[in-house]
Design a protein around this motif. Structure first.
Motif, short mmCIF file in Angstrom:
data_model
loop_
_atom_site.label_atom_id
_atom_site.label_comp_id
_atom_site.label_asym_id
_atom_site.label_seq_id
_atom_site.Cartn_x
_atom_site.Cartn_y
_atom_site.Cartn_z
N PHE A 290 69.34 58.23 20.63
CA PHE A 290 70.33 58.00 19.57
C PHE A 290 70.30 59.15 18.55
O PHE A 290 71.36 59.59 18.07
N GLY A 291 69.10 59.63 18.23
CA GLY A 291 68.98 60.76 17.30
C GLY A 291 69.63 62.01 17.87
O GLY A 291 70.28 62.78 17.14
N ILE A 292 69.46 62.23 19.17
CA ILE A 292 70.11 63.37 19.84
C ILE A 292 71.63 63.23 19.77
O ILE A 292 72.35 64.21 19.51
N PHE A 293 72.12 62.01 20.00
CA PHE A 293 73.56 61.74 19.94
C PHE A 293 74.13 62.09 18.55
O PHE A 293 75.13 62.80 18.44
N ILE A 294 73.48 61.61 17.50
CA ILE A 294 73.95 61.88 16.14
C ILE A 294 73.89 63.38 15.82
O ILE A 294 74.84 63.95 15.25
N SER A 295 72.81 64.01 16.20
CA SER A 295 72.62 65.43 15.89
C SER A 295 73.64 66.29 16.63
O SER A 295 74.19 67.25 16.06
N ARG A 296 73.90 65.96 17.90
CA ARG A 296 74.89 66.73 18.66
C ARG A 296 76.30 66.57 18.07
O ARG A 296 77.09 67.51 18.07
N PHE A 297 76.58 65.38 17.60
CA PHE A 297 77.89 65.16 16.96
C PHE A 297 78.06 66.08 15.75
O PHE A 297 79.08 66.74 15.58
N PHE A 298 77.03 66.16 14.92
CA PHE A 298 77.15 66.94 13.69
C PHE A 298 77.14 68.45 13.95
O PHE A 298 77.84 69.20 13.26
N TRP A 299 76.36 68.92 14.96
CA TRP A 299 76.43 70.37 15.19
C TRP A 299 77.77 70.76 15.78
O TRP A 299 78.25 71.88 15.54
N ARG A 300 78.39 69.85 16.50
CA ARG A 300 79.74 70.15 16.97
C ARG A 300 80.74 70.22 15.80
O ARG A 300 81.62 71.08 15.77
N VAL A 301 80.60 69.29 14.86
CA VAL A 301 81.49 69.29 13.70
C VAL A 301 81.33 70.58 12.90
O VAL A 301 82.32 71.23 12.54
N PHE A 302 80.09 70.98 12.65
CA PHE A 302 79.85 72.13 11.78
C PHE A 302 80.11 73.47 12.49
O PHE A 302 80.78 74.34 11.93
N ILE A 303 79.61 73.63 13.69
CA ILE A 303 79.72 74.93 14.35
C ILE A 303 81.07 75.08 15.07
O ILE A 303 81.79 76.06 14.85
N GLY B 288 83.69 73.26 14.59
CA GLY B 288 84.72 73.18 13.56
C GLY B 288 84.91 74.50 12.84
O GLY B 288 86.03 74.93 12.54
N SER B 289 83.80 75.20 12.55
CA SER B 289 83.88 76.51 11.91
C SER B 289 84.57 77.52 12.83
O SER B 289 85.33 78.38 12.36
N ALA B 290 84.30 77.43 14.14
CA ALA B 290 84.95 78.35 15.08
C ALA B 290 86.46 78.14 15.07
O ALA B 290 87.23 79.11 15.14
N ARG B 291 86.90 76.89 14.98
CA ARG B 291 88.33 76.61 14.90
C ARG B 291 88.90 77.12 13.58
O ARG B 291 90.04 77.61 13.52
N ARG B 292 88.14 76.99 12.52
CA ARG B 292 88.58 77.55 11.23
C ARG B 292 88.72 79.08 11.34
O ARG B 292 89.64 79.66 10.78
N PHE B 293 87.79 79.70 12.07
CA PHE B 293 87.88 81.14 12.25
C PHE B 293 89.15 81.51 13.02
O PHE B 293 89.78 82.54 12.73
N ALA C 72 88.84 84.54 22.62
CA ALA C 72 87.54 85.05 23.07
C ALA C 72 86.56 85.19 21.90
O ALA C 72 85.38 84.87 22.03
N VAL C 73 87.06 85.65 20.76
CA VAL C 73 86.19 85.78 19.58
C VAL C 73 85.80 84.40 19.06
O VAL C 73 84.67 84.18 18.62
N ARG C 74 86.72 83.44 19.15
CA ARG C 74 86.40 82.07 18.73
C ARG C 74 85.26 81.51 19.59
O ARG C 74 84.37 80.82 19.08
N GLN C 75 85.28 81.80 20.87
CA GLN C 75 84.18 81.34 21.74
C GLN C 75 82.85 81.95 21.29
O GLN C 75 81.81 81.29 21.28
N ALA C 76 82.89 83.22 20.90
CA ALA C 76 81.68 83.87 20.41
C ALA C 76 81.23 83.31 19.07
O ALA C 76 80.04 83.35 18.74
N MET C 77 82.17 82.77 18.28
CA MET C 77 81.83 82.21 16.98
C MET C 77 81.45 80.74 17.06
O MET C 77 81.01 80.15 16.07
N GLY C 78 81.63 80.12 18.23
CA GLY C 78 81.31 78.70 18.39
C GLY C 78 80.25 78.46 19.45
O GLY C 78 79.05 78.44 19.14
N PRO C 79 80.66 78.29 20.71
CA PRO C 79 79.68 78.03 21.77
C PRO C 79 78.57 79.07 21.85
O PRO C 79 77.42 78.71 22.13
N ALA C 80 78.89 80.34 21.59
CA ALA C 80 77.85 81.37 21.68
C ALA C 80 76.79 81.19 20.60
O ALA C 80 75.60 81.44 20.85
#
Length: 577
Positions: free
Chosen positions: A63-76, A78-83, A121-129
């Protein structure tokens, strides 16, 4: 661009990184719990509540992994989409500042490729990378430390033997991927430009029956794009199996040395299961390294293309701008010789002319004599030599380009209308234009009657892409109404009435001359009959003014103007017969 973005959103990346690290730490807990359960089951468990506690611990960790993965997706992520939004905004703002000389050498398809594929391509480098890099580095270090501390450092050093070769392989393939991806993006830009050009010119293609040849050309461009992609995929396809091979070697080493340690009693079965589970977790960072190198190199290649665009500098620079907001329209040109940045030969040679505020002049001449170039010089669409062109006594280079163009209503030869209503096209550039003003200037441009009687929804009629639903003459008159609505003190009409009959052209020009506003009017026309009432007519040939004067004076001069005028009168008579 990236630096400014990170400076603004660094805290989101920091929080996202912390949650990624938290996920990695929690993932290290479950294998240890499972190993303990196996050892307890092997030795026998008297109280089943111990097993229940271990199972609830695993559920809590999950459950802790589930919550943590949700938030890193939101922050990282989400930031890549903002970029992505931020980069497209910055790029578009940059495009608006670049001069026509930039658009003379770059194609629309090339720009669209940079706005789509390169930004993605740059968004991928700013997010998943970012996630993969943090995950791979931290997971590798912590897993290796945990394996050595909890199980055996000797066995750990043995199974990580494949890691150094992995670093060398990654560096080698990274360079190959970077080079080949740049070629892929360049081929995509060429293909996109061809597609955009073909769709835009589909009516010309069909009218000339060139569908097959255009299709073959598009196939060749697509094949080139596919070939460059395959060259990239061959490198990429070899890279990942090599990483999997190195990961498998680590497993083989673990089974060989770890299995013997269990048999000899150096390790318990639970410790061995825990170790192999950790080793499985170590394989993911090794696999992620492959993806990471691929994404980062693609992002680097694309970002270098975006930086090329951002580093473009405008060649229209104003130093020490004059304190002007409103021009009167007094124009003077002294000994102007001008050539385009991309040309070798001068297009205009030793031009001298004077236009008083409120005057009307005409510029006529042979094809390619520099008439349109003179209009572009007056609007400063290209760099103008200093001390040659003056407006209201100020060197044009000391007038802010924004102020200059706000005070000039320029209608070029090539009419461009937006995919909007007729009303919005006329009101383009004047946000608060009233319906009365729009009707007034539409009437001056001799288009009001057409709008009311011929257009299905009047001023609210959609004109289609680039005004495709309007005739050539209607498009020109809408463009003239749009320019007049600015109420600028200087009006330049660059052969923009070529699709209008002579009588309508004379009516429009007369309304400009007889209007209540004091305007400096410059008319460039190939029909001499329409400019007979100009104060001064300048005749250009091969970039030089060879004749000047009013209509009567030029007719008496018995030069090029007279020959052109008589030829046009003869052509009109032949058409009437």
């Amino acid at each position: 661009m990236i630096r400014n973005f990170i400076r603004r959103y660094w805290w989101m990346y920091l929080l996202g990184t912390l949650f990624v690290i938290l996920v990695d730490l929690l993932q290290l807990v479950s294998p240890r719990i499972i190993g303990n359960i196996i050892d307890k089951l092997k030795t026998g468990v008297e109280d089943i509540t111990v097993l229940k506690a271990s199972l609830f611990a695993i559920i809590g960790v999950s459950f802790g992994i589930f919550i943590s993965r949700f938030f890193w997706r939101v922050f990282i992520m989400g930031s890549a989409r903002r970029f992505e939004y931020y980069s497209k905004k910055v790029l578009f703002e940059k495009l608006l500042t670049l001069p026509p000389s930039f658009y003379d050498r770059i194609k629309v398809g090339e720009l669209m490729a940079r706005f789509t594929n390169d930004v993605a391509a740059v968004r991928q480098a700013m997010g998943p990378a970012v996630v993969m890099s943090v995950d791979a580095i931290f997971m590798t270090l912590v897993t290796v430390f945990t394996m050595g501390t909890l199980i055996s450092w000797k066995l750990t050093w043995i199974v990580i033997i494949p890691l150094p070769p992995l670093a060398l392989i990654s560096a080698f393939f990274g360079r190959l991927i970077h080079t080949r991806f740049k070629k892929v993006q360049a081929a995509f830009a060429v293909m996109t430009d061809s597609a955009e050009e073909s769709v835009s010119g589909i009516r010309v293609i069909k009218s000339y029956g060139q569908e097959d040849s255009r299709y073959d050309m598009m196939c060749n461009k697509s094949d080139d794009y596919v070939r460059k992609n395959l060259a990239l995929i061959r490198v990429w396809g070899m890279f990942f199996p090599l990483i999997q091979l190195l990961a498998s070697i680590g497993y083989v080493i673990a089974m060989a040395f770890g299995g013997r340690a269990v048999i000899t009693g150096q390790l318990t079965l639970g410790e061995f299961v825990t170790f192999t589970t950790y080793l499985g977790m170590l394989i993911w960072p090794m696999m992620a390294t492959g993806w990471l190198i691929n994404i980062i190199q693609r992002g680097r290649a694309s970002y270098s293309r975006l930086k090329e665009l951002l580093n473009e500098e405008s060649d229209i620079v104003t130093t020490d701008p004059a304190p002007l907001r409103k021009l009167r329209g007094n124009i003077e040109i002294n000994n102007l010789t001008f050539k385009y940045p991309s040309s070798r030969e001068a297009v205009l040679k030793d031009i001298n002319l004077y236009i008083p505020a409120g005057g009307k002049i005409a510029i006529v001449g042979t094809t390619g004599s520099g008439k349109t170039t003179l209009a572009k010089v007056l609007t400063r669409l290209y760099p103008v030599p200093k001390g040659k062109v003056f407006i209201d006594g100020y060197d044009i280079n000391h007038i802010d380009p924004t102020v200059l163009r706000e005070n000039i209503a320029y209608v070029p030869q090539e009419t461009f209308l937006f995919s909007e209503t007729v009303r919005n096209n006329i009101a383009f550039g004047v946000e608060n234009a009233t319906d009365e003003e729009i009707v007034r200037y539409a009437s001056m441009a001799a288009i009001h009657n057409d709008i009311v009687s011929d257009f299905p929804e009047g001023y609210m009629t959609m004109v289609g892409e680039r005004g495709v639903t309007l005739s050539g003459g209607q498009k020109q008159r809408v463009a003239i109404a749009r320019a007049l609505l600015k109420e600028a003190p200087i009006v330049i009409l660059d052969d923009c009435l070529s699709a209008v009959d002579t009588e309508t052209e004379l009516k429009i020009l007369s309304s400009l001359r007889n209007g209540s506003e004091l305007r400096t009017v410059i008319v460039i026309s190939h029909r001499l009959k329409a400019v007979r009432d100009a104060d001064i007519i300048y005749v250009l040939h091969d970039g030089e003014i060879i004749e000047r004067g009013n209509h009567d004076e030029l007719m008496e001069f018995n030069g090029l103007y007279k020959r052109m005028y008589e030829r046009q009168l003869l052509e009109e008579k032949l058409e009437e017969e």
